[in-house]
Motif scaffolding. Structure first.
Motif, PDB file in Angstrom:
ATOM      1  N   ASP A 141       0.830  -1.210   0.000  1.00 58.38           N
ATOM      2  CA  ASP A 141       0.000   0.000   0.000  1.00 58.38           C
ATOM      3  C   ASP A 141       0.863   1.258   0.000  1.00 58.38           C
ATOM      4  O   ASP A 141       0.577   2.230  -0.705  1.00 58.38           O
ATOM      5  N   THR A 142       1.937   1.233   0.800  1.00 57.79           N
ATOM      6  CA  THR A 142       2.846   2.378   0.862  1.00 57.79           C
ATOM      7  C   THR A 142       3.511   2.621  -0.486  1.00 57.79           C
ATOM      8  O   THR A 142       3.606   3.757  -0.974  1.00 57.79           O
ATOM      9  N   LEU A 143       3.982   1.540  -1.105  1.00 58.83           N
ATOM     10  CA  LEU A 143       4.655   1.668  -2.394  1.00 58.83           C
ATOM     11  C   LEU A 143       3.678   2.110  -3.483  1.00 58.83           C
ATOM     12  O   LEU A 143       4.012   2.958  -4.327  1.00 58.83           O
ATOM     13  N   ASN A 144       2.483   1.549  -3.488  1.00 61.44           N
ATOM     14  CA  ASN A 144       1.492   1.950  -4.495  1.00 61.44           C
ATOM     15  C   ASN A 144       1.139   3.428  -4.379  1.00 61.44           C
ATOM     16  O   ASN A 144       1.019   4.136  -5.382  1.00 61.44           O
ATOM     17  N   ALA A 145       0.995   3.894  -3.153  1.00 65.05           N
ATOM     18  CA  ALA A 145       0.679   5.309  -2.945  1.00 65.05           C
ATOM     19  C   ALA A 145       1.823   6.191  -3.402  1.00 65.05           C
ATOM     20  O   ALA A 145       1.612   7.245  -4.019  1.00 65.05           O
ATOM     21  N   GLY A 146       3.051   5.782  -3.123  1.00 65.63           N
ATOM     22  CA  GLY A 146       4.208   6.555  -3.544  1.00 65.63           C
ATOM     23  C   GLY A 146       4.337   6.626  -5.053  1.00 65.63           C
ATOM     24  O   GLY A 146       4.602   7.696  -5.624  1.00 65.63           O
ATOM     25  N   LEU A 147       4.131   5.486  -5.724  1.00 62.09           N
ATOM     26  CA  LEU A 147       4.194   5.473  -7.186  1.00 62.09           C
ATOM     27  C   LEU A 147       3.104   6.347  -7.790  1.00 62.09           C
ATOM     28  O   LEU A 147       3.355   7.118  -8.725  1.00 62.09           O
ATOM     29  N   ALA A 148       1.889   6.238  -7.266  1.00 64.24           N
ATOM     30  CA  ALA A 148       0.772   7.023  -7.797  1.00 64.24           C
ATOM     31  C   ALA A 148       1.039   8.512  -7.674  1.00 64.24           C
ATOM     32  O   ALA A 148       0.735   9.291  -8.593  1.00 64.24           O
ATOM     33  N   ALA A 149       1.618   8.929  -6.565  1.00 69.19           N
ATOM     34  CA  ALA A 149       1.904  10.341  -6.366  1.00 69.19           C
ATOM     35  C   ALA A 149       2.974  10.842  -7.338  1.00 69.19           C
ATOM     36  O   ALA A 149       2.861  11.935  -7.902  1.00 69.19           O
ATOM     37  N   LEU A 150       4.015  10.045  -7.550  1.00 66.26           N
ATOM     38  CA  LEU A 150       5.086  10.447  -8.457  1.00 66.26           C
ATOM     39  C   LEU A 150       4.607  10.488  -9.902  1.00 66.26           C
ATOM     40  O   LEU A 150       5.021  11.352 -10.689  1.00 66.26           O
ATOM     41  N   ILE A 151       3.750   9.570 -10.273  1.00 65.46           N
ATOM     42  CA  ILE A 151       3.198   9.568 -11.629  1.00 65.46           C
ATOM     43  C   ILE A 151       2.271  10.767 -11.825  1.00 65.46           C
ATOM     44  O   ILE A 151       2.330  11.474 -12.839  1.00 65.46           O
ATOM     45  N   ALA A 152       1.412  11.017 -10.848  1.00 65.12           N
ATOM     46  CA  ALA A 152       0.473  12.142 -10.949  1.00 65.12           C
ATOM     47  C   ALA A 152       1.189  13.482 -11.010  1.00 65.12           C
ATOM     48  O   ALA A 152       0.707  14.429 -11.640  1.00 65.12           O
ATOM     49  N   ALA A 153       2.365  13.584 -10.373  1.00 71.61           N
ATOM     50  CA  ALA A 153       3.118  14.844 -10.381  1.00 71.61           C
ATOM     51  C   ALA A 153       3.707  15.165 -11.748  1.00 71.61           C
ATOM     52  O   ALA A 153       4.137  16.302 -11.988  1.00 71.61           O
ATOM     53  N   ASP A 154       3.748  14.172 -12.640  1.00 72.82           N
ATOM     54  CA  ASP A 154       4.210  14.369 -14.023  1.00 72.82           C
ATOM     55  C   ASP A 154       5.597  15.018 -14.077  1.00 72.82           C
ATOM     56  O   ASP A 154       5.822  16.007 -14.777  1.00 72.82           O
ATOM     57  N   HIS A 155       6.532  14.426 -13.349  1.00 72.62           N
ATOM     58  CA  HIS A 155       7.904  14.932 -13.326  1.00 72.62           C
ATOM     59  C   HIS A 155       8.572  14.737 -14.687  1.00 72.62           C
ATOM     60  O   HIS A 155       8.398  13.689 -15.322  1.00 72.62           O
ATOM     61  N   PRO A 156       9.370  15.697 -15.150  1.00 69.79           N
ATOM     62  CA  PRO A 156      10.100  15.515 -16.404  1.00 69.79           C
ATOM     63  C   PRO A 156      11.178  14.449 -16.268  1.00 69.79           C
ATOM     64  O   PRO A 156      11.757  14.262 -15.191  1.00 69.79           O
ATOM     65  N   VAL A 157      11.442  13.754 -17.370  1.00 65.28           N
ATOM     66  CA  VAL A 157      12.497  12.741 -17.422  1.00 65.28           C
ATOM     67  C   VAL A 157      13.486  13.174 -18.495  1.00 65.28           C
ATOM     68  O   VAL A 157      13.120  13.314 -19.668  1.00 65.28           O
ATOM     69  N   THR A 158      14.726  13.399 -18.115  1.00 63.04           N
ATOM     70  CA  THR A 158      15.739  13.909 -19.041  1.00 63.04           C
ATOM     71  C   THR A 158      17.018  13.084 -18.915  1.00 63.04           C
ATOM     72  O   THR A 158      17.172  12.283 -17.996  1.00 63.04           O
ATOM     73  N   THR A 159      17.930  13.293 -19.845  1.00 64.96           N
ATOM     74  CA  THR A 159      19.230  12.631 -19.792  1.00 64.96           C
ATOM     75  C   THR A 159      20.342  13.667 -19.839  1.00 64.96           C
ATOM     76  O   THR A 159      20.159  14.773 -20.335  1.00 64.96           O
ATOM     77  N   GLU A 160      21.475  13.288 -19.316  1.00 65.74           N
ATOM     78  CA  GLU A 160      22.666  14.138 -19.332  1.00 65.74           C
ATOM     79  C   GLU A 160      23.894  13.244 -19.267  1.00 65.74           C
ATOM     80  O   GLU A 160      23.783  12.040 -19.021  1.00 65.74           O
ATOM     81  N   TRP A 161      25.043  13.828 -19.498  1.00 64.67           N
ATOM     82  CA  TRP A 161      26.287  13.056 -19.503  1.00 64.67           C
ATOM     83  C   TRP A 161      27.265  13.640 -18.486  1.00 64.67           C
ATOM     84  O   TRP A 161      27.328  14.862 -18.316  1.00 64.67           O
ATOM     85  N   ILE A 162      27.993  12.767 -17.826  1.00 67.63           N
ATOM     86  CA  ILE A 162      29.075  13.197 -16.945  1.00 67.63           C
ATOM     87  C   ILE A 162      30.330  12.398 -17.285  1.00 67.63           C
ATOM     88  O   ILE A 162      30.243  11.322 -17.893  1.00 67.63           O
ATOM     89  N   GLY A 163      31.486  12.920 -16.896  1.00 70.80           N
ATOM     90  CA  GLY A 163      32.724  12.197 -17.103  1.00 70.80           C
ATOM     91  C   GLY A 163      32.856  11.022 -16.141  1.00 70.80           C
ATOM     92  O   GLY A 163      32.255  11.016 -15.063  1.00 70.80           O
ATOM     93  N   GLU A 164      33.636  10.040 -16.529  1.00 71.10           N
ATOM     94  CA  GLU A 164      33.843   8.881 -15.656  1.00 71.10           C
ATOM     95  C   GLU A 164      34.487   9.293 -14.332  1.00 71.10           C
ATOM     96  O   GLU A 164      34.208   8.692 -13.290  1.00 71.10           O
ATOM     97  N   ASP A 165      35.304  10.336 -14.369  1.00 72.44           N
ATOM     98  CA  ASP A 165      35.917  10.811 -13.132  1.00 72.44           C
ATOM     99  C   ASP A 165      34.868  11.398 -12.192  1.00 72.44           C
ATOM    100  O   ASP A 165      34.964  11.247 -10.965  1.00 72.44           O
ATOM    101  N   GLU A 166      33.836  12.048 -12.766  1.00 75.10           N
ATOM    102  CA  GLU A 166      32.743  12.577 -11.943  1.00 75.10           C
ATOM    103  C   GLU A 166      31.953  11.445 -11.297  1.00 75.10           C
ATOM    104  O   GLU A 166      31.525  11.546 -10.145  1.00 75.10           O
ATOM    105  N   LEU A 167      31.754  10.376 -12.052  1.00 74.19           N
ATOM    106  CA  LEU A 167      31.050   9.222 -11.494  1.00 74.19           C
ATOM    107  C   LEU A 167      31.864   8.595 -10.364  1.00 74.19           C
ATOM    108  O   LEU A 167      31.317   8.223  -9.316  1.00 74.19           O
TER     109      LEU A 167
END
Length: 240
Positions: A141-167
């Motif tokens: 129930d806790t996980l379902n509620a958390g997923l539903a809230a994150l989906i409803a918030a419609d957060h953007p999904v993006t990509t970016e690159w970092i150097g291996e040294d940064e990782l």
């Protein structure tokens, strides 16, 4: 032989013209493709190749070859086009989009269990799972509620690159113990969910994802299982 992975920069590109640079029993290598190759727990795409004469070849699966090549596997009785031929490669979009929705949802699930290492996982058509190094998992129930809230918030999904040294300087970015970010190119691709600081989720990933969490749609926890003293398997299913 290297295949340009067009899906890496645009997961919504459904087809492309391409040139055959090699063909053999293991598959056809194109100079570029929209078909994702199996990796990181995400299955390879299926799709088709349309030849210059209008004939069509079904691609059963895209897989990684050597030196950056992507192999487009055909049915056993199919006749492969010769090197140099021009084709149009297209992805089975409905299947790919379901995989994108599930992959992004698994990132959200990961964000709901901060600090726990991911020891395994799989992405399927309409279902997926992650295994966590946890003594006890949160309730469904806790996980379902958390997923539903994150989906409803419609957060953007993006990509970016970092150097291996940064990782290397930020080892906490890597949540998965079973799949390590590919190294050797000097940079690593990150998937960021959410525009805030800190984001909802930020970790290395080479897979395909939807543009925002609202696109995931209805999803639910299927099972929460004990797979060992410290291993909790949490499964997700797409509901529509």
């Amino acid at each position: 032989m290297t295949t340009e992975p067009l899906f890496r920069d645009d997961a919504y590109l459904r087809e492309t013209s391409a040139r055959v640079i090699a063909a053999g029993p293991d598959g056809i290598v194109l100079d570029r493709t929209v078909l994702y190759a199996t990796g990181g727990g995400q299955p390879g795409d299926s799709g088709r190749l349309v030849l210059a004469d209008g004939s069509t070849l079904a691609v059963t699966e895209a897989v990684k070859g050597e030196n950056g090549a992507i192999l487009h596997r055909l049915a056993a009785d199919a006749s492969a086009p010769a090197p140099g031929a021009t084709v149009t490669a297209s992805v089975d979009w409905d299947r790919r989009h379901r995989l994108m929705r599930m992959h992004t949802a698994l990132h959200l699930l990961c964000s709901l269990i901060p600090g726990a290492a991911v020891t395994g996982g799989a992405i399927g058509d309409g279902k997926g799972r992650l295994d966590f190094d946890l003594p006890e998992a949160p309730g469904k129930d806790t996980l379902n509620a958390g997923l539903a809230a994150l989906i409803a918030a419609d957060h953007p999904v993006t990509t970016e690159w970092i150097g291996e040294d940064e990782l290397d300087a930020n080892p906490g970015l890597v949540r998965t113990l079973s799949v390590k970010p590919p190294r050797g190119a000097g940079r690593v691709r990150l998937v960021r969910i959410g525009a805030g600081d800190p984001p909802v989720d930020l970790q290395p990933c080479g897979g395909t994802h939807v543009r925002s969490t609202g696109e995931i749609g209805r999803i639910a926890i299927g099972k929460v299982e004990n797979k060992g003293r410290q291993n909790r398997r949490i499964a997700l299913v797409l509901e529509a």
